[in-house]
Design an enzyme around this catalytic site. Structure first.
Site, PDB file in Angstrom:
ATOM      1  CG  ASP A  44      13.375  89.889  40.753  1.00  0.00           C
ATOM      2  OD1 ASP A  44      14.508  89.932  41.280  1.00  0.00           O
ATOM      3  OD2 ASP A  44      12.704  90.918  40.496  1.00  0.00           O
ATOM      4  CB  SER A  45      18.561  87.089  40.729  1.00  0.00           C
ATOM      5  OG  SER A  45      18.372  86.209  41.825  1.00  0.00           O
ATOM      6  CG  ASP A  83      12.843  89.500  44.762  1.00  0.00           C
ATOM      7  OD1 ASP A  83      12.729  90.348  45.666  1.00  0.00           O
ATOM      8  OD2 ASP A  83      13.922  89.263  44.177  1.00  0.00           O
ATOM      9  CD  GLU A 114      14.154  95.460  42.532  1.00  0.00           C
ATOM     10  OE1 GLU A 114      14.263  96.414  41.745  1.00  0.00           O
ATOM     11  OE2 GLU A 114      14.599  94.318  42.291  1.00  0.00           O
ATOM     12  CD  GLU A 181      21.286  94.547  43.986  1.00  0.00           C
ATOM     13  OE1 GLU A 181      20.099  94.284  44.252  1.00  0.00           O
ATOM     14  OE2 GLU A 181      21.904  94.022  43.020  1.00  0.00           O
TER      15      GLU A 181
HETATM   16  O1  KIV Z   1      16.687  88.808  43.018  1.00  0.00           O
HETATM   17  C1  KIV Z   1      17.619  88.724  43.825  1.00  0.00           C
HETATM   18  O2  KIV Z   1      18.354  87.724  43.871  1.00  0.00           O
HETATM   19  C2  KIV Z   1      17.835  89.842  44.735  1.00  0.00           C
HETATM   20  C3  KIV Z   1      19.157  89.923  45.424  1.00  0.00           C
HETATM   21  C4  KIV Z   1      20.135  90.479  44.478  1.00  0.00           C
HETATM   22  C5  KIV Z   1      19.084  90.686  46.680  1.00  0.00           C
HETATM   23  O3  KIV Z   1      17.001  90.686  44.862  1.00  0.00           O
END
Ligand code: KIV
Length: 263
Positions: A44-45, A83, A114, A181
């Site tokens: 979700d980044s 995610d 998460e 993380e």
């Molecule tokens: O959303 C993402 O890219 C992540 C990574 C930072 C592990 O969760």
């Protein structure tokens, strides 16, 4: 061509070799990373590095599914994790509905959520209903607003103890791997040795079963900020800007298109 990993091969690789995970958000990069990365994470980044938002919180499940579909069109032979966005797993029932939608509408092999001990029931419910789950403990980007920033974890004994408990409960709930993380390296190392599933780190040191990086960070394409744990393997932004400058120069001068690029 390397063989696509499965849940069981990923688990077996613990203590055998390190796993390389990278994010991707579209077919173009999915194809570039296919057969090189062990695991692709549709993180979700993407809401930040692709969508230009300040954090990950506003991405929707439909947007994650759209990007997962795109990545899988390019990364045809790589294990894909999607995610679960903020708010899509607030109860175990909501989580199952969301995860089923991901499975029905995309080719994701697994989902990532998460949370630690507080999410163990949810992880178990998903696993019991046929969903493969990757945990995510330590610094939780989806908690950035409630915690008032991105805070490194494991700095004191209490935090280290509760992280260890998180990892153990997520493993017991049936997750096949855990992303850890923003955790002090010595604490992450102990956690990694205390569970039998792979622990994949980002900003958590070297003594782990694998590493994950956001592709736009490691290719130097994202310029807004660079966290301490990011190593840039390419100066992507400079290369792209230089190429576009050269293109503009040649368009203005009439040098492009030349004879070989003309029908
Ligand atoms: O959303 C993402 O890219 C992540 C990574 C930072 C592990 O969760």
């Amino acid at each position: 061509m390397t063989k696509k990993l499965t849940i069981s091969t990923i688990k077996k690789l613990k203590n055998e070799r390190k796993l390389t995970m990278i994010t991707a958000y579209d077919a173009l990069f999915g194809k570039l990373f296919n057969n090189t990365a062990d695991i692709i994470l549709v993180g979700d980044s993407l809401n930040m590095s692709f969508g230009g938002k300040a954090d990950t919180l506003s991405i929707t499940l439909d947007q994650m599914i759209y990007h997962t579909q795109a990545v899988s069109n390019g990364a045809t032979d790589t294990f894909l994790i999607t995610d679960m966005p903020f708010g899509t797993y607030i109860t175990k029932e909501v989580a199952l509905e969301s995860a089923l939608k991901v499975y029905r509408q995309s080719s994701a092999d697994a989902v990532k959520i998460e949370g630690g001990a507080d999410k163990a029931d949810t992880v178990k419910y998903l696993v019991d209903n046929g969903i493969a789950v990757c945990g995510h403990i330590g610094l939780l980007p989806q908690s950035v607003r409630s915690e008032g920033g991105y805070k490194v974890k494991g700095k004191d004994e209490q935090s280290a103890k509760s992280l260890l408990q998180d990892a153990k409960e997520i493993e017991k709930a049936g997750a096949f791997c855990i992303v850890i993380e923003g955790v002090k390296a010595d604490v992450a190392k102990i956690i990694c040795k205390s569970v039998s599933i792979p622990v994949i780190g980002i900003g958590a040191g070297n003594a782990l079963d694998g590493q994950v990086l956001v592709f736009s960070d490691m290719l130097g394409l994202f310029e807004d900020f660079t966290p301490k744990f990011v190593k840039k393997y390419l100066d992507g932004a400079a290369l792209v800007k230089n190429a576009v400058r050269n293109y503009k120069k040649e368009v203005e001068s009439g040098e492009f298109p030349d004879e070989i690029h003309t029908y």
